[in-house]
Design a protein around this motif. Structure first.
Motif, short mmCIF file in Angstrom:
data_model
loop_
_atom_site.label_atom_id
_atom_site.label_comp_id
_atom_site.label_asym_id
_atom_site.label_seq_id
_atom_site.Cartn_x
_atom_site.Cartn_y
_atom_site.Cartn_z
N ALA A 1 -30.36 -8.54 -1.13
CA ALA A 1 -29.12 -8.11 -0.48
C ALA A 1 -28.49 -6.96 -1.26
O ALA A 1 -28.08 -5.94 -0.69
CB ALA A 1 -28.16 -9.28 -0.37
N LYS A 2 -28.46 -7.10 -2.56
CA LYS A 2 -27.85 -6.09 -3.42
C LYS A 2 -28.60 -4.76 -3.32
O LYS A 2 -28.00 -3.70 -3.18
CB LYS A 2 -27.94 -6.59 -4.87
N ASP A 3 -29.93 -4.84 -3.39
CA ASP A 3 -30.72 -3.62 -3.41
C ASP A 3 -30.75 -2.92 -2.05
O ASP A 3 -30.79 -1.70 -1.98
CB ASP A 3 -32.15 -3.89 -3.91
N ILE B 1 -29.52 0.94 -1.54
CA ILE B 1 -30.40 2.00 -1.07
C ILE B 1 -30.01 2.50 0.32
O ILE B 1 -30.15 3.67 0.65
CB ILE B 1 -31.89 1.56 -1.11
N SER B 2 -29.43 1.64 1.17
CA SER B 2 -29.09 2.08 2.52
C SER B 2 -27.66 2.63 2.59
O SER B 2 -27.34 3.39 3.49
CB SER B 2 -29.22 0.92 3.51
N GLY B 3 -26.85 2.23 1.63
CA GLY B 3 -25.46 2.66 1.64
C GLY B 3 -24.68 2.02 2.78
O GLY B 3 -23.59 2.43 3.11
N MET B 4 -25.28 1.04 3.42
CA MET B 4 -24.61 0.39 4.56
C MET B 4 -24.30 -1.06 4.22
O MET B 4 -24.94 -1.65 3.36
CB MET B 4 -25.52 0.42 5.78
N ASN B 5 -23.30 -1.62 4.95
CA ASN B 5 -23.03 -3.02 4.63
C ASN B 5 -23.58 -4.01 5.64
O ASN B 5 -22.99 -5.01 5.95
CB ASN B 5 -21.53 -3.25 4.38
N LEU B 6 -24.78 -3.68 6.17
CA LEU B 6 -25.52 -4.67 6.96
C LEU B 6 -26.10 -5.66 5.96
O LEU B 6 -26.81 -5.26 5.04
CB LEU B 6 -26.69 -3.98 7.67
N GLY C 1 -35.96 -4.21 14.24
CA GLY C 1 -35.68 -3.15 13.26
C GLY C 1 -36.23 -1.80 13.68
O GLY C 1 -37.28 -1.71 14.30
N SER C 2 -35.51 -0.74 13.34
CA SER C 2 -35.99 0.62 13.59
C SER C 2 -36.97 1.00 12.49
O SER C 2 -37.02 0.34 11.43
CB SER C 2 -34.82 1.59 13.61
N GLN C 3 -37.72 2.07 12.70
CA GLN C 3 -38.65 2.56 11.68
C GLN C 3 -37.96 2.74 10.32
O GLN C 3 -38.46 2.32 9.30
CB GLN C 3 -39.23 3.93 12.10
N GLY C 4 -36.76 3.38 10.41
CA GLY C 4 -36.03 3.67 9.18
C GLY C 4 -35.59 2.40 8.47
O GLY C 4 -35.67 2.31 7.24
N GLN C 5 -35.17 1.41 9.26
CA GLN C 5 -34.72 0.14 8.66
C GLN C 5 -35.90 -0.58 7.99
O GLN C 5 -35.75 -1.13 6.91
CB GLN C 5 -34.09 -0.76 9.72
#
Lengths: 200, 378
Positions: free
Chosen positions: B210-212, B216-221, B283-287
């Motif tokens: 969860a932390k990583d 790396i995504s900068g998002m709070n999903l 999930g998308s490719q990016g996710q």
């Protein structure tokens, strides 16, 4: 390359069939033998012939022996009611060297392994039951098989078959080899040693 | 743990080579096919006794040769200095030596030098079937627990023996039952220990993941993961044993029909979530890409906290896939990692803002046609 001695070549070929011996080692051994006197060569040859012709299996315990029954089964001093079950005859040799065990043996001739087509009927398990139920007055069966999956399965199977008999079934302990330091023991062995720890 | 020196002979595209590595960051650049990945794969071999690229040892031998040899000098906290070497040839198979002493079992090597690899293949972890996730989990835990690895190898053997019985005696149920019992007992004990350990590790791993992912995504999903086995898992293997025996009994007919073992950790699955959604489905490719990256970063951070020796971290050709902000985030994360890191890249990456290549602590290598040159002024 020209071969000057067919006989040397033949010896090398046979020697290189020995386990752990490649062609180079076989050459070295053949040349060493060539340099020895006749007496030595004859002794070696006879030893090999006798090994094949005179060594048999004990019909009681299944161990290799020159006589049937073998010296251990015949020895009345070893009539202490204990029978140690091992996988192969070399295990008898190893346990004998300790001079600790004064009972008799039972050699299974392998362990249960369905993948290799070895089931209980291919092993001397029935003979063991006959011995336990017979007039040998066996009071304890000690299972000394290797602690791997096949050895475990075989021990389990034998123990189950022995349940109806009035005999104590034990197994040798798992643990830490003498003279080693805890630091050098693999974790799996150490954790096994912890689970089967005994009172001080 | 550090690798200070590496020697290669007939390994992949390297005929004969020798490299001295920096203790912190090693960057290896060069055109495609130059032999960058081979260098770090060689280190991986000395840590895990296998390649992370190729599935067969055969393909790893340099073309036209009959064997390969690798030698690495390592330096750690517990074992101060030691040498690991590995040889493989068609005839003799694989042999591993630690300080010139041969290892009885290749598996004894695993865990000696912990290693984490990030590679383009990681996308399989979240996109493909459960076998990928089981193999990630197994290699993850094996490096921190030799008891787990031993259980895994035993379990595999027990299952094979058991499957043979199911195939040979499917039409003699009475015999089968008697013959199965000794194996069932071991299957249950070993299998339960594997499940308990997987559950225990995954429960802790969740937090790292969860932390990583957030970093790396900068998002709070929020990320989530769910460990699925045939029963309610527990960290106590004794609790599982009971449930295991019941499940085996319930599925006995089915096992007879299919002639194989149907209950056990060899059929486990780990399901990943992003928010409330199952990653594999929605999930998308990016996710997917970021999730796979987070899995490996989480592995790195988990090891760093749990082990006495920091793991060796390898990033094989991963920067090409990331946009600039993500590249920056990853580089920053690397800056914080105290352990030794290897990066291969075909294209230039803006390292200079983060790292000073002094030729001591950090080194920059260029590889072309398997010739390795260190360059100070890149």
């Amino acid at each position: 390359m020209q071969i000057t001695s067919e006989y040397l070549e033949r010896a090398i070929e046979q020697l290189s069939k020995l386990p752990g011996t490649g062609r180079k080692s076989a050459q070295r051994i053949a040349i060493h033998l060539l340099k020895q006197n006749d007496e030595y060569a004859l002794k070696l040859a006879n030893a090999i012939v006798d090994l094949k012709n005179k060594v048999t299996r004990c019909s009681v315990c299944g161990n290799v022996s020159d006589s049937d029954p073998c010296k251990i089964c015949e020895n009345q001093k070893r009539e202490n009611g204990q029978v140690c079950v091992v996988e192969e005859f070399n295990d008898v040799y190893i346990i004998e060297k300790t001079n600790e065990f004064r009972g008799r043996y039972h050699v299974l001739g392998g362990v249960i392994s369905p993948m290799d087509n070895i089931g209980p009927d291919q092993l001397r398990i029935k003979d063991l039951l006959t011995r336990v139920g017979g007039d040998e007055q066996i009071t304890e069966v000690i299972l000394a098989l290797n602690p791997d999956a096949e050895g475990e399965a075989t021990s389990y199977y034998i123990n189950k078959l022995l349940l109806p008999y009035e005999v104590k079934v034990t197994r040798i302990a798992y643990g830490i080899p003498m003279g080693t330091e805890l630091e050098f023991i693999d974790e799996a062995t150490l954790s096994r040693a912890f689970t089967s720890r005994s009172a001080f | 743990m550090l690798v200070t020196k590496l020697e290669l002979l007939h390994f992949r595209n390297h005929q004969k080579n020798e490299v001295e590595w920096a203790p912190h960051l090693n960057v290896i650049t060069g055109p495609n096919g130059a032999g960058k990945t081979s260098l770090i794969d060689a280190i991986h071999y000395l840590c895990m006794s296998r390649s992370f690229v190729s599935t067969s040892d055969m393909y790893v031998i340099h073309q036209g040769e009959s064997y390969f040899m690798l030698k690495g000098n390592f330096q750690g906290e517990i074992r101060s200095e030691f040498e690991v070497s590995c040889t493989f040839s068609r005839g003799d198979g694989k042999k591993i030596f630690v300080n010139d002493g041969p290892l009885d079992r290749l598996s004894d090597l695993i865990g000696m030098v912990p290693v984490v690899v990030l590679s383009p293949d990681d996308k399989k972890l979240t996109l493909e079937g459960p076998a990928e996730r089981r193999s990630f989990l197994d290699s993850f835990i094996s490096q921190i627990s030799s008891v787990y690895l031993r259980d895994l190898l035993d379990y595999r053997k027990i299952r094979k023996q058991r499957n043979t019985l199911l195939q040979n005696y499917s039409n003699a149920p009475h015999m089968l039952e008697m013959y199965l019992e000794p194996w069932d007992n071991q299957l249950v004990e070993t299998g339960s220990r594997i499940i308990a350990k997987r559950y225990e590790v995954l429960e802790k791993f969740k937090e790292y993941l969860a932390k990583d992912y957030a970093m790396i995504s900068g998002m709070n999903l929020t990320t989530g993961l769910k460990y699925q086995t045939f029963c309610e898992p527990s960290i106590n293997s004794k609790d599982i044993e009971e449930r295991y025996r019941v499940a085996l009994k319930e599925n006995h007919e089915k096992e007879l029909e299919r002639e194989q073992t149907l209950i056990g950790p060899h059929r486990d699955e780990v399901v990943f979530y992003l928010g409330d959604f199952e990653l594999r489905r929605f999930g998308s490719q990016g996710q997917h890409r970021l999730f796979a990256l987070s899995l490996k970063l989480a592995q790195l951070h988990y090891y760093s906290d749990e082990l006495d020796d920091l793991p060796i971290f390898m990033l094989d050709d991963v920067f090409g896939d990331l946009d600039f902000p993500k590249t920056e985030i990853l580089l920053k994360a690397l800056q914080h990692h105290e352990g030794q890191t290897f990066i291969t890249a075909a294209n230039p990456i803006p390292f200079e803002n983060y790292v000073h290549f002094d030729g001591e602590r950090n080194r920059f290598f260029k590889v072309e046609d398997s010739v390795i040159v260190e360059s100070l002024n890149r």
